[in-house]
Design an enzyme around this catalytic site. Structure first.
Site, PDB file in Angstrom:
ATOM      1  N   HIS A  44     107.498   4.905  10.540  1.00  0.00           N
ATOM      2  CA  HIS A  44     107.936   3.736  11.614  1.00  0.00           C
ATOM      3  C   HIS A  44     108.362   4.928  12.428  1.00  0.00           C
ATOM      4  O   HIS A  44     110.087   5.573  12.380  1.00  0.00           O
ATOM      5  CB  HIS A  44     108.300   2.781  11.113  1.00  0.00           C
ATOM      6  N   GLY A  94      78.445  29.373   4.663  1.00  0.00           N
ATOM      7  CA  GLY A  94      78.318  29.429   3.232  1.00  0.00           C
ATOM      8  C   GLY A  94      78.149  30.824   2.292  1.00  0.00           C
ATOM      9  O   GLY A  94      77.799  30.564   1.337  1.00  0.00           O
ATOM     10  N   GLU A 114      81.402  15.254  22.814  1.00  0.00           N
ATOM     11  CA  GLU A 114      82.366  16.338  22.418  1.00  0.00           C
ATOM     12  C   GLU A 114      82.859  17.396  23.956  1.00  0.00           C
ATOM     13  O   GLU A 114      83.558  17.369  24.344  1.00  0.00           O
ATOM     14  CB  GLU A 114      82.532  17.533  21.101  1.00  0.00           C
ATOM     15  N   THR A 167      80.354  22.750   8.235  1.00  0.00           N
ATOM     16  CA  THR A 167      80.959  24.273   7.518  1.00  0.00           C
ATOM     17  C   THR A 167      81.510  23.956   6.170  1.00  0.00           C
ATOM     18  O   THR A 167      80.945  24.536   5.181  1.00  0.00           O
ATOM     19  CB  THR A 167      81.993  24.495   8.381  1.00  0.00           C
ATOM     20  N   LYS A 209      84.625  25.773  19.853  1.00  0.00           N
ATOM     21  CA  LYS A 209      84.506  24.739  20.889  1.00  0.00           C
ATOM     22  C   LYS A 209      86.469  23.843  20.838  1.00  0.00           C
ATOM     23  O   LYS A 209      86.346  23.116  21.622  1.00  0.00           O
ATOM     24  CB  LYS A 209      83.813  23.612  19.737  1.00  0.00           C
ATOM     25  N   CYS A 255      81.927  25.162  15.648  1.00  0.00           N
ATOM     26  CA  CYS A 255      83.935  24.494  15.710  1.00  0.00           C
ATOM     27  C   CYS A 255      84.886  24.983  15.828  1.00  0.00           C
ATOM     28  O   CYS A 255      85.237  24.869  16.643  1.00  0.00           O
ATOM     29  CB  CYS A 255      83.771  24.893  14.047  1.00  0.00           C
ATOM     30  N   CYS A 257      79.987  28.614  12.740  1.00  0.00           N
ATOM     31  CA  CYS A 257      81.314  27.879  12.504  1.00  0.00           C
ATOM     32  C   CYS A 257      82.136  28.801  13.663  1.00  0.00           C
ATOM     33  O   CYS A 257      82.814  28.084  14.344  1.00  0.00           O
ATOM     34  CB  CYS A 257      81.738  27.008  11.565  1.00  0.00           C
ATOM     35  N   ALA A 314      77.029  16.613  21.626  1.00  0.00           N
ATOM     36  CA  ALA A 314      77.251  16.252  23.427  1.00  0.00           C
ATOM     37  C   ALA A 314      78.320  15.311  23.341  1.00  0.00           C
ATOM     38  O   ALA A 314      78.991  16.108  25.022  1.00  0.00           O
ATOM     39  CB  ALA A 314      75.655  14.877  23.292  1.00  0.00           C
ATOM     40  N   GLU A 320     101.137   4.267  10.590  1.00  0.00           N
ATOM     41  CA  GLU A 320     101.338   3.568  10.026  1.00  0.00           C
ATOM     42  C   GLU A 320     100.242   1.740   9.503  1.00  0.00           C
ATOM     43  O   GLU A 320     100.625   1.440   8.994  1.00  0.00           O
ATOM     44  CB  GLU A 320     102.717   2.843  10.245  1.00  0.00           C
ATOM     45  N   TYR A 326      77.946  14.170  18.362  1.00  0.00           N
ATOM     46  CA  TYR A 326      78.701  14.235  18.139  1.00  0.00           C
ATOM     47  C   TYR A 326      78.853  15.496  19.009  1.00  0.00           C
ATOM     48  O   TYR A 326      80.396  15.513  19.491  1.00  0.00           O
ATOM     49  CB  TYR A 326      79.508  14.889  16.835  1.00  0.00           C
ATOM     50  N   ALA A 353      66.339  39.999   8.239  1.00  0.00           N
ATOM     51  CA  ALA A 353      66.059  40.399   6.304  1.00  0.00           C
ATOM     52  C   ALA A 353      65.034  39.289   6.235  1.00  0.00           C
ATOM     53  O   ALA A 353      65.139  37.680   7.071  1.00  0.00           O
ATOM     54  CB  ALA A 353      67.414  39.795   5.094  1.00  0.00           C
TER      55      ALA A 353
END
Length: 459
Positions: A439, A19, A186, A315, A55, A52, A47, A184, A444, A182, A119
């Site tokens: 297909h 960000g 992952e 993110t 990972k 992210c 991230c 944990a 589908e 999520y 800062a």
């Protein structure tokens, strides 16, 4: 006196994550503002550096054993060898260095002045760096993200968090993953795929709280069937050093020893020690910075975006919030970040993709129809595996709009991104039905579920 004369910078950004760097680049490059950014660690934030991106690379690495086994089932002379963590870690570090350099270059090209320092705020228009330098700015943007939360229990300092998982010198032979969210799930799947013996403990009755319950049930069953020792309604009492690793005592008095313990028990806003309270910037009960729709805090010159605001901690959301802030303040185009219908993925094995309302959320709002199907995908069925895919649509009974879509399947994250476009445009179930199937594909199923499996909720 002009702004340029009154202040050192038009914008000072604290935090170099997704960000912060987006806001700085847009404000400086397109908004023509004089911008500085301070980051005490590495550009890219959670991230890119410790979330992210590394990972997902670990997800890719962990999937190869299953792919190689499938290749053998398809007739290839293939076998799974041992995993070389050191070799992988070296390439991972090099990739993160490359990405950070790209982030740094993007800031430099845009004209942003970078400070490798922490800062803190000393006033509504002033900051002090850990180097001792002080600057003034017409606007200050806080984009410092969040940090892993470690439970308060004896010996907790012996455990790891997600921050350290990418810095290990070697993988443990066994690990206890604590948590059911999520992150944990992952890491439990990643480490299992890399050959680590994984136990996962969660105090709740079902993992992935907040997601569609039926959908997460498929993920949970699949994780157990793949060999993860999942222990629900289980919590920790203490950790102790022991021969061979860490001895864990649970709240029922049971003990076990693991090579490592990973706490994946949530994240908290990283707002402490910035001087916010002294300036009257309002914080929430978790330490999140309270902002309005335009990311402005209770102090008009101070703004905040990303996980430190604890709105939607993803993110792409932080990027949108940062961009919207820059457009509003520096480009004269007031706009807000839309936090509705945000697609998300859980990169477990199997993968989960979701967008819109869960069945539980939608049923609480009115009558809905549920369309779902579960089947064994062709690719792994041929290889002799019992993997199952699951597709689910949540449809408003009156308007026929698709309110939510939930997928458990290979590449579910890729699929849900495309479905999210249709749902964002207000697609109805009949729009899905009119779409021709491709297909043979697993996707589908999205356009071939003709009859609802149940109707729930009240009109």
């Amino acid at each position: 006196m002009s702004d340029a004369q009154a202040f050192d910078y038009d914008l000072f950004v604290i935090g170099g994550g997704s960000g912060g760097v987006r806001a700085a680049r847009i404000a400086a490059g397109e908004g023509k503002a004089k911008v500085a950014l301070a980051e005490e660690y590495r550009l890219g934030g959670t991230c890119v550096i410790r979330g992210c991106v590394p990972k997902k690379l670990m997800v890719f690495a962990s999937a190869f054993p299953g792919q190689i086994e499938d290749a053998a089932a398809y007739g290839w002379q293939a076998s799974v060898g041992s995993f070389d963590w050191t070799a992988f870690r070296g390439k991972l570090d090099a990739e993160l260095d490359r990405l950070e350099a790209a982030y740094r270059s993007g800031q430099t090209v845009a004209g942003v002045t970078l400070y490798a320092a922490r800062a803190t705020l000393t006033g509504p228009h002033s900051v002090r760096l850990s180097t001792g330098e002080e600057f003034t700015a017409k606007h200050i943007l806080i984009a410092v993200g969040g940090r892993p939360m470690v439970p308060d229990l004896p010996g907790a300092e012996l455990g790891l968090t997600s921050n350290e998982m990418f810095l290990l010198d070697q993988l443990p032979e066994s690990i206890l993953v604590v948590g059911g969210g999520y992150i944990a799930c992952e890491f439990a799947c990643i480490l299992h795929g890399l050959g680590v013996k994984v136990t996962q403990a969660y105090r709740g009755r079902q993992i992935l709280r907040g997601f569609d319950l039926e959908t997460t049930g498929y993920v949970q069953r699949a994780m157990v069937e793949r060999g993860i020792d999942l222990r629900l309604e289980s919590d920790l009492a203490k950790l102790e050093k022991a021969e061979g690793g860490i001895r864990v005592t649970d709240t029922n008095g049971g003990t076990a020893t693991y090579g490592a313990v990973l706490f994946a028990t949530g994240r908290v806003p990283n707002s402490q020690g910035l001087g916010l309270e002294e300036l009257g910037v309002k914080l929430g009960v978790k330490g999140e910075i309270i902002v309005d729709d335009y990311s402005q805090t209770s102090v008009p010159s101070i703004f905040a975006v990303g996980d430190v605001t604890d709105r939607v901690n993803l993110t792409p959301v932080a990027i949108r919030e940062g961009h919207a802030f820059a457009d509003t303040v520096f480009k004269g185009h007031p706009r807000t970040a839309d936090h509705s219908l945000i697609p998300a993925a859980v990169f477990a094995q199997p993968e989960l993709g979701t967008v819109g309302l869960s069945e539980e959320e939608a049923a609480a709002r009115g009558a809905i129809e549920i369309y779902s199907t579960s089947f064994r995908p062709m690719q792994t069925l041929f290889a002799g595996r019992d993997d199952r895919a699951f597709f689910k649509l949540v449809v408003c009974a009156s308007t026929r709009k698709v309110l939510g879509c939930h997928i458990v399947a290979p590449s579910a994250g890729e699929l849900i991104q495309l479905v999210a476009i249709a749902i964002r445009m207000g697609a109805t179930k009949e729009d899905f039905d009119r779409t021709m199937a491709v297909h043979p594909t697993i996707a589908e199923e999205l356009v071939t579920m003709r009859n609802p499996v149940r109707t729930v909720g009240t009109a």
